[in-house]
Design a protein around this motif. Structure first.
Motif, PDB file in Angstrom:
ATOM      1  N   MET A 266      43.295  50.499  47.080  1.00 42.50           N
ATOM      2  CA  MET A 266      44.742  51.078  46.986  1.00 42.50           C
ATOM      3  C   MET A 266      45.709  50.045  46.718  1.00 42.50           C
ATOM      4  O   MET A 266      46.809  50.405  46.667  1.00 42.50           O
ATOM      5  CB  MET A 266      45.140  51.719  48.468  1.00 42.50           C
ATOM      6  N   ILE A 267      45.404  48.956  46.401  1.00 44.03           N
ATOM      7  CA  ILE A 267      46.473  47.853  46.043  1.00 44.03           C
ATOM      8  C   ILE A 267      47.145  48.386  44.664  1.00 44.03           C
ATOM      9  O   ILE A 267      48.419  47.938  44.290  1.00 44.03           O
ATOM     10  CB  ILE A 267      45.975  46.796  45.659  1.00 44.03           C
ATOM     11  N   PHE A 268      46.412  49.165  43.615  1.00 45.07           N
ATOM     12  CA  PHE A 268      46.722  49.245  42.504  1.00 45.07           C
ATOM     13  C   PHE A 268      47.816  50.538  42.664  1.00 45.07           C
ATOM     14  O   PHE A 268      48.609  51.183  41.427  1.00 45.07           O
ATOM     15  CB  PHE A 268      45.605  49.729  41.433  1.00 45.07           C
ATOM     16  N   CYS A 284      43.940  42.218  53.197  1.00 46.83           N
ATOM     17  CA  CYS A 284      42.704  42.902  53.015  1.00 46.83           C
ATOM     18  C   CYS A 284      41.557  41.556  52.846  1.00 46.83           C
ATOM     19  O   CYS A 284      40.285  41.716  53.329  1.00 46.83           O
ATOM     20  CB  CYS A 284      42.525  43.627  51.671  1.00 46.83           C
ATOM     21  N   PHE A 285      41.635  40.482  52.172  1.00 45.52           N
ATOM     22  CA  PHE A 285      40.821  39.457  51.704  1.00 45.52           C
ATOM     23  C   PHE A 285      40.566  38.915  53.198  1.00 45.52           C
ATOM     24  O   PHE A 285      39.262  38.613  53.751  1.00 45.52           O
ATOM     25  CB  PHE A 285      41.224  38.587  51.048  1.00 45.52           C
ATOM     26  N   LEU A 286      41.600  38.484  54.029  1.00 43.63           N
ATOM     27  CA  LEU A 286      41.280  37.914  55.326  1.00 43.63           C
ATOM     28  C   LEU A 286      40.936  39.219  56.315  1.00 43.63           C
ATOM     29  O   LEU A 286      40.064  38.463  57.287  1.00 43.63           O
ATOM     30  CB  LEU A 286      42.770  37.555  55.836  1.00 43.63           C
ATOM     31  N   ILE A 315      30.161  40.994  49.468  1.00 43.05           N
ATOM     32  CA  ILE A 315      30.360  41.718  47.958  1.00 43.05           C
ATOM     33  C   ILE A 315      31.788  42.226  48.037  1.00 43.05           C
ATOM     34  O   ILE A 315      32.518  41.868  47.103  1.00 43.05           O
ATOM     35  CB  ILE A 315      29.338  42.484  47.580  1.00 43.05           C
ATOM     36  N   MET A 316      32.088  43.051  49.172  1.00 42.49           N
ATOM     37  CA  MET A 316      33.359  43.510  49.304  1.00 42.49           C
ATOM     38  C   MET A 316      34.697  42.579  49.403  1.00 42.49           C
ATOM     39  O   MET A 316      35.564  42.805  48.872  1.00 42.49           O
ATOM     40  CB  MET A 316      33.492  44.530  50.335  1.00 42.49           C
ATOM     41  N   MET A 317      34.028  41.273  49.984  1.00 43.15           N
ATOM     42  CA  MET A 317      35.185  40.370  50.256  1.00 43.15           C
ATOM     43  C   MET A 317      35.394  39.790  48.637  1.00 43.15           C
ATOM     44  O   MET A 317      36.717  39.487  48.501  1.00 43.15           O
ATOM     45  CB  MET A 317      34.446  39.489  51.206  1.00 43.15           C
ATOM     46  N   VAL A 318      34.563  39.558  48.255  1.00 43.17           N
ATOM     47  CA  VAL A 318      34.696  38.924  46.665  1.00 43.17           C
ATOM     48  C   VAL A 318      35.410  39.936  45.734  1.00 43.17           C
ATOM     49  O   VAL A 318      36.196  39.549  45.124  1.00 43.17           O
ATOM     50  CB  VAL A 318      33.213  38.713  46.050  1.00 43.17           C
ATOM     51  N   LEU A 319      35.059  41.170  46.104  1.00 41.56           N
ATOM     52  CA  LEU A 319      35.607  42.347  45.235  1.00 41.56           C
ATOM     53  C   LEU A 319      37.197  42.145  45.597  1.00 41.56           C
ATOM     54  O   LEU A 319      38.043  42.413  44.755  1.00 41.56           O
ATOM     55  CB  LEU A 319      35.127  43.599  45.477  1.00 41.56           C
ATOM     56  N   SER A 320      37.484  42.087  46.879  1.00 40.00           N
ATOM     57  CA  SER A 320      38.898  42.013  47.265  1.00 40.00           C
ATOM     58  C   SER A 320      39.663  40.859  46.761  1.00 40.00           C
ATOM     59  O   SER A 320      40.796  41.000  46.282  1.00 40.00           O
ATOM     60  CB  SER A 320      38.696  42.050  48.955  1.00 40.00           C
ATOM     61  N   ALA A 321      39.147  39.567  46.765  1.00 45.33           N
ATOM     62  CA  ALA A 321      39.356  38.644  46.060  1.00 45.33           C
ATOM     63  C   ALA A 321      39.822  38.740  44.500  1.00 45.33           C
ATOM     64  O   ALA A 321      40.907  38.389  44.036  1.00 45.33           O
ATOM     65  CB  ALA A 321      38.707  37.240  46.186  1.00 45.33           C
ATOM     66  N   THR A 322      38.840  39.428  44.076  1.00 44.23           N
ATOM     67  CA  THR A 322      38.980  39.666  42.757  1.00 44.23           C
ATOM     68  C   THR A 322      40.039  40.521  42.178  1.00 44.23           C
ATOM     69  O   THR A 322      40.845  40.326  41.346  1.00 44.23           O
ATOM     70  CB  THR A 322      37.785  40.498  41.914  1.00 44.23           C
ATOM     71  N   LEU A 323      40.215  41.529  43.119  1.00 45.70           N
ATOM     72  CA  LEU A 323      41.541  42.542  42.926  1.00 45.70           C
ATOM     73  C   LEU A 323      43.129  41.602  42.914  1.00 45.70           C
ATOM     74  O   LEU A 323      43.980  42.201  42.415  1.00 45.70           O
ATOM     75  CB  LEU A 323      41.330  43.699  43.908  1.00 45.70           C
ATOM     76  N   SER A 324      42.810  40.957  44.249  1.00 43.43           N
ATOM     77  CA  SER A 324      44.165  39.965  44.032  1.00 43.43           C
ATOM     78  C   SER A 324      44.509  39.401  42.819  1.00 43.43           C
ATOM     79  O   SER A 324      45.506  38.984  42.490  1.00 43.43           O
ATOM     80  CB  SER A 324      43.934  38.969  45.308  1.00 43.43           C
ATOM     81  N   ILE A 325      43.357  38.791  42.175  1.00 37.09           N
ATOM     82  CA  ILE A 325      43.780  37.934  41.219  1.00 37.09           C
ATOM     83  C   ILE A 325      43.779  38.826  39.801  1.00 37.09           C
ATOM     84  O   ILE A 325      45.138  38.673  38.841  1.00 37.09           O
ATOM     85  CB  ILE A 325      42.251  37.251  40.537  1.00 37.09           C
TER      86      ILE A 325
END
Length: 447
Positions: A266-268, A284-286, A315-325
């Motif tokens: 929902m960040i977008f 979300c990442f933390l 994998i969802m943690m990596v996706l969360s970091a990718t969404l932040s970038i």
């Protein structure tokens, strides 16, 4: 009449006295016989003052091994520590064998007379030394002086059922946590007595669970018992298969992970002008990091096999970091100066996202079938009128809109940011659905 009544009372009293004397005599006789049986048993296994032949196998033909039958009786499952790789069980190990040597050598001991059950200390006669080989606590023999041995004089059967508190090593398999199934084995071995001395067998192919108390975390799926010859020894292997009750872990771990996975996308949808996107993404990442640490408290520190749920959280943690970038990059697009030139490659990406080429092809076809009147195009005035009519028609929706095409070809930076927000939101939903199906469906199939 009085004389007859007196005679009747005297006969009843005499009958009662005779019955009482008979009962007392029978009890005295039974007690003497039991004392004689104990004397015969103890005198056979004793020598000197305090010596006991408790290490001599009670079998007339010493070249043949004595058959000791085992059965595992389970009272409760204490704990299954997947992190330490051990299982705790409360139960009893029943041991049964034939002790016929007393009647075979009648000259040394008194004969066993009446049928009775003798309850004696295990140190006063021969008992097998059975140990648990895969013990996670200590390697001690099963049984102590608190548990007596029962000797049946009729069948010459000796039964010993000491209670045991077992902590055994058990390699965990948490691939489908929290719907995992654990299979643990208990291996019992006659310590110091090989197959020429003791032969182990099992009384039943399954455990005795008649007095079992249910555990709130684990449910028994099946049990098995088997004895076999391994090398120089016989061993008995008791296997128990238990299934985890997943309700607690579904509510406290799996459900928060699924909610956070959906929430991170929902960040977008947050307005770029709110200034909350970066903070939301990092939160979300933390949160995924905290959930991963909580999950690892219930899982062993081994690499094979790892839990599918653990892979999913990573994998969802990596996706969360990718969404932040991605969000940081998109915010730079939102704050670009409006007069800044847009690269052609970026325009091509926008055209691919909006499928502008498809729309342009569609518009070209609609222009080719537009209204034309042959023979009237030679006049410049008529040509201008026709172009004006086509333009007005396009504005009414009957043809391709030229202004809309120009907007698609030349969007500004804010339009570009909104286009990418919608695109990445849909991409994340698709990736999340694919990852969830790949990892969570095999786990849910264990229900």
């Amino acid at each position: 009449m009085l004389h007859e009544h007196t005679m009747t009372s005297t006969l009843v009293l005499a009958f009662c006295m005779c019955g009482w004397l008979g009962i007392c005599t029978g009890q005295s006789s039974t007690y003497d016989e039991r004392v004689g049986n104990y004397t015969a048993l103890y005198s056979f296994y004793s020598f000197g003052t305090n010596g006991v032949f408790d290490t001599v196998i009670p079998k007339e033909d010493t070249t043949q091994p004595i058959d000791v039958s085992l059965q595992m009786k389970l009272y409760s499952v204490g704990d299954v520590d997947a992190v330490a790789g051990r299982i705790q069980l409360f139960g009893a190990l029943k041991m049964v064998w034939q002790d016929t040597i007393i009647t075979a050598i009648g000259s040394k001991a008194l004969p066993l007379t009446s049928p009775s059950d003798l309850v004696v200390d295990y140190r006063r006669l021969w008992t097998p030394v059975i140990v648990l080989m895969n013990s996670a606590d200590s390697v001690d023999r099963i049984g102590d002086e608190a548990y007596k041995v029962r000797y049946e004089t009729t069948t010459k059967t000796v039964t010993w059922q000491p209670r045991v508190l077992i902590e055994a090593a058990c390699a965990p398999n948490v691939r489908y946590f929290p719907f995992d199934q654990q299979e643990c084995s208990l291996t019992f071995l006659p310590w110091g007595q090989n197959k020429t001395k003791i032969k182990l067998s099992v009384l039943s192919d399954e455990w005795d669970v008649t007095d079992y108390s249910e555990n709130g975390v684990w449910k028994i799926d099946k049990t098995a018992s088997a004895a076999s010859e391994v090398g120089e020894f016989y061993n008995a292997v008791f296997t128990i298969t238990i299934n985890r009750v997943p309700t607690y872990f579904l509510i406290n771990i799996v459900f928060p992970i699924l909610c956070l996975s959906l929430l991170s996308g929902m960040i977008f949808l947050l307005p770029a002008a709110s200034g909350e996107r970066i903070g939301f993404g990092i939160t979300c990442f933390l949160s995924f990091v905290v959930l991963l640490q909580t999950l690892m408290q219930f899982l062993p520190r081994t690499s094979s096999p790892m839990s599918l749920l653990c892979y999913y959280v990573i994998i969802m943690m990596v996706l969360s970091a990718t969404l932040s970038i991605v969000t940081i990059i998109l915010l730079r697009l939102y704050h670009k100066p409006k007069n800044a030139a847009m690269p052609n490659w970026l325009k091509r990406i926008v055209e691919l996202i909006n499928c502008t080429i498809c729309k342009r092809n569609c518009c070209g076809k609609r222009n080719s079938v537009g209204p034309k009147k042959p023979g009237k195009t030679s006049n410049n005035n008529s040509t201008q009128l026709e172009v004006m009519s086509i333009s007005s028609t396009d504005k009414l929706g009957d043809g391709p809109v030229v202004t809309e095409e120009n907007d698609l070809n030349d969007p500004d930076w804010e339009d570009l940011g909104r286009i990418f927000d919608s695109f990445f939101f849909l991409v994340f939903l698709g990736v999340q659905a694919a990852v969830s199906l790949f990892f969570l469906v095999p786990i849910a199939a264990r229900l």
